[in-house]
Design a protein around this motif. Sequence first.
Motif, PDB file in Angstrom:
ATOM      1  N   ASP A  79       1.351  -1.451   0.107  1.00  0.00           N
ATOM      2  CA  ASP A  79      -0.371   0.027  -0.031  1.00  0.00           C
ATOM      3  C   ASP A  79       1.344   1.505   0.202  1.00  0.00           C
ATOM      4  O   ASP A  79       2.219   1.228   0.222  1.00  0.00           O
ATOM      5  CB  ASP A  79      -0.547  -0.361   1.228  1.00  0.00           C
ATOM      6  N   CYS A  80       0.160   2.061   0.080  1.00  0.00           N
ATOM      7  CA  CYS A  80       0.838   3.984  -0.187  1.00  0.00           C
ATOM      8  C   CYS A  80       1.930   3.938   0.962  1.00  0.00           C
ATOM      9  O   CYS A  80       2.480   5.359   1.473  1.00  0.00           O
ATOM     10  CB  CYS A  80       0.049   4.781  -0.734  1.00  0.00           C
ATOM     11  N   SER A  81       1.537   3.297   1.986  1.00  0.00           N
ATOM     12  CA  SER A  81       2.347   4.008   3.204  1.00  0.00           C
ATOM     13  C   SER A  81       3.989   3.485   3.257  1.00  0.00           C
ATOM     14  O   SER A  81       4.770   4.099   3.362  1.00  0.00           O
ATOM     15  CB  SER A  81       1.793   3.196   4.906  1.00  0.00           C
ATOM     16  N   LEU A 116       4.122  11.403   6.593  1.00  0.00           N
ATOM     17  CA  LEU A 116       3.228  11.123   5.503  1.00  0.00           C
ATOM     18  C   LEU A 116       3.542  10.214   4.593  1.00  0.00           C
ATOM     19  O   LEU A 116       4.297  10.084   4.177  1.00  0.00           O
ATOM     20  CB  LEU A 116       2.731  12.211   5.202  1.00  0.00           C
ATOM     21  N   CYS A 117       2.513   9.416   3.816  1.00  0.00           N
ATOM     22  CA  CYS A 117       2.198   8.946   3.006  1.00  0.00           C
ATOM     23  C   CYS A 117       2.391   9.832   1.762  1.00  0.00           C
ATOM     24  O   CYS A 117       2.170  10.896   2.137  1.00  0.00           O
ATOM     25  CB  CYS A 117       1.293   7.478   3.275  1.00  0.00           C
ATOM     26  N   SER A 118       2.534   9.209   1.010  1.00  0.00           N
ATOM     27  CA  SER A 118       2.634  10.589  -0.560  1.00  0.00           C
ATOM     28  C   SER A 118       1.548  11.346  -0.981  1.00  0.00           C
ATOM     29  O   SER A 118       0.992  11.575  -1.362  1.00  0.00           O
ATOM     30  CB  SER A 118       3.156  10.157  -1.557  1.00  0.00           C
ATOM     31  N   MET A 119       0.406  10.351  -0.704  1.00  0.00           N
ATOM     32  CA  MET A 119      -1.302  10.460  -0.761  1.00  0.00           C
ATOM     33  C   MET A 119      -1.191  11.534   0.525  1.00  0.00           C
ATOM     34  O   MET A 119      -3.082  12.317  -0.199  1.00  0.00           O
ATOM     35  CB  MET A 119      -1.865   9.415  -1.409  1.00  0.00           C
ATOM     36  N   GLY A 120      -1.025  11.516   1.270  1.00  0.00           N
ATOM     37  CA  GLY A 120      -1.167  12.160   2.553  1.00  0.00           C
ATOM     38  C   GLY A 120      -2.595  11.933   3.516  1.00  0.00           C
ATOM     39  O   GLY A 120      -3.223  12.184   4.400  1.00  0.00           O
ATOM     40  N   MET A 121      -2.731  10.480   3.328  1.00  0.00           N
ATOM     41  CA  MET A 121      -3.661   9.064   3.881  1.00  0.00           C
ATOM     42  C   MET A 121      -3.632   8.917   5.402  1.00  0.00           C
ATOM     43  O   MET A 121      -3.518   9.014   5.765  1.00  0.00           O
ATOM     44  CB  MET A 121      -4.820   8.539   3.500  1.00  0.00           C
ATOM     45  N   TYR A 122      -1.909   8.783   4.913  1.00  0.00           N
ATOM     46  CA  TYR A 122      -1.824   7.906   5.946  1.00  0.00           C
ATOM     47  C   TYR A 122      -0.752   8.500   6.846  1.00  0.00           C
ATOM     48  O   TYR A 122       0.080   9.560   6.468  1.00  0.00           O
ATOM     49  CB  TYR A 122      -0.594   6.874   6.222  1.00  0.00           C
ATOM     50  N   ASN A 123      -0.580   8.751   8.128  1.00  0.00           N
ATOM     51  CA  ASN A 123       0.731  10.162   9.164  1.00  0.00           C
ATOM     52  C   ASN A 123       0.699   9.467  10.291  1.00  0.00           C
ATOM     53  O   ASN A 123       0.499   8.316  11.004  1.00  0.00           O
ATOM     54  CB  ASN A 123       0.741  11.129   8.869  1.00  0.00           C
TER      55      ASN A 123
HETATM   56 CU    CU Z   1      -1.131   7.028   0.734  1.00  0.00          CU
END
Ligand code: CU
Length: 129
Positions: A79-81, A116-123
Amino acid sequence: MNKTSLIIITIALAIGIGIIFLGGSKNDTRTVGSAQNVEIKDGIQYITVNAKGGYSPKVSTAKAGIPTKLIVKTNGTYDCSASLVIRSVGFQKILAQTGEEIIDLGTPQSGTLQGLCSMGMYNFAVNFN
Ligand SMILES: [Cu+2]
């Protein structure tokens, strides 16, 4: 609808489904306290954060004024993390799906470091005291 937008929608759906799968089950077991993921060895402070379906622990507490390295562990992280951004140290990288990334944080002053993940959903955050 053109071909490009179809591809984008397909990718977005695939990512969304992946996040539900990878993110859903882990949330409950996430550690809230963080004493166990910070250790000082030979004068260097190591903070370990796991990246998979988000980051854990979400908040860590560490000491300010000590040379510090952040270890971000991935383990089958699709995932994007795995796509990590830490603006305050100018770090931006897509991590290996499984492995350890060691990020030199220098000697942090007191304050909060944000990842942050690059999409800004996880931090995640590290509070330096
Ligand atoms: Cu993300």
